[in-house]
Scaffold this motif. Sequence first.
Motif: not given
Ligand code: UD1
Length: 315
Positions: A79-81, A119-123, A170-172, A185-188, A190-193, A202-206, A271-273, A275-277
């Motif tokens: 379960i990612p995110s 594994a995950s780069s979030s480590a 460790r996936y990045f 909770y989708s990858g950023v 995919s949401l941007f596209i 789009p919303t950018i967190f931070g 910024t999302r709690p 979150d890695v910078r």
């Molecule tokens: C993290 C891991 C990644 C892992 C993923 C699994 C790190 C560095 N990376 O990804 O390896 O595969 O978890 O879920 O920890 N954001 C926006 N707007 C949005 C959505 C997201 O600005 O609508 C921002 C987030 O706050 C974050 C960045 O985009 O700063 C990336 O977010 P996301 O795609 O969810 O991935 P990570 O949390 O970085």
Amino acid sequence: MDHFLVTGGAGFIGSALVRGLLAKGADRVVVVDSLLTGYERNLDEVRGAVDFHRADIRDYDAVRRAMEGVNVVFHEAAIPSVPRSINDPIPSHDVNINGTFNVLRAAKDAGVRRVIYAASSSAYGDTLVLPKVETMRALPKSPYAAQKLMGEYYMSVWASCFGLETISLRYFNVFGPRQDPTSQYSGVLSLFITAILNRRTPTIFGDGETSRDFTYVEDVVGLNLRAAEAPATASGKVFNAGNGGRITLNEAWALLQKFEGVSIPPIYGPTRPGDVRDSQADTTAAVRELGHSPQVSFEDGLRKTLEWYRATTKL
Ligand code: UD1
């Protein structure tokens, strides 16, 4: 050729791996997937060559049955995110830690030779130095990061205590076709596209200067295939699976606007709690020991992904 099993094989990365294995000549690939976040349609093109088990990785008996005769397991189910693991920590703990334990236990009992783990780069958390090297101390900032790190520890312990070969990658921030854009909770990317194709804001967190080493899915598949063939000296180890680059969220959104010839200023939110910078992989170890060779630049990968969504999504 080896017999392969992919947990999470109906997911975005898992299904790409299944296609990669079949393209390389595997005659049969076993998939274990609960369809919680995966979709059978991700396997449509290859359905005939897939032995599909709809099962949860927490179900030992089902996983053990599916592993009969398998030599190499790719453990992608999770379960990612980061935010999901904060908002709803119990399911992610249960699947990511107890499920991983089950996969290892079943693999050992079934006589599997090698398990390769997503594994995950979030480590790494927030390190002072970039790029991030495997020898750095892990500093997880979220339950998700801690869970994925625990999985790495279990991998290395199964290698040292039980003689099962294991490799953690460790996936990045993997992106590409089939990443599901439908959840908060989708990858950023995919949401941007989907936002740019629908001409939505789009919303950018931070502040948008958060950076990521976005890695194209086919490059991650390539590294997994190499990890399956790597000498046993790689067993028990952890390798970065990244591209080596670093792109800010502002740059990613700017590039998409350029591709589409539109101007849509983003909304900036808090910024999302968890979150890695900044995130960027040092790829030296994966290149040297596994023969990793990322082929797809961020810009090319983003263009391919955009075209895939354009062709497959109803706007
Ligand atoms: C993290 C891991 C990644 C892992 C993923 C699994 C790190 C560095 N990376 O990804 O390896 O595969 O978890 O879920 O920890 N954001 C926006 N707007 C949005 C959505 C997201 O600005 O609508 C921002 C987030 O706050 C974050 C960045 O985009 O700063 C990336 O977010 P996301 O795609 O969810 O991935 P990570 O949390 O970085």
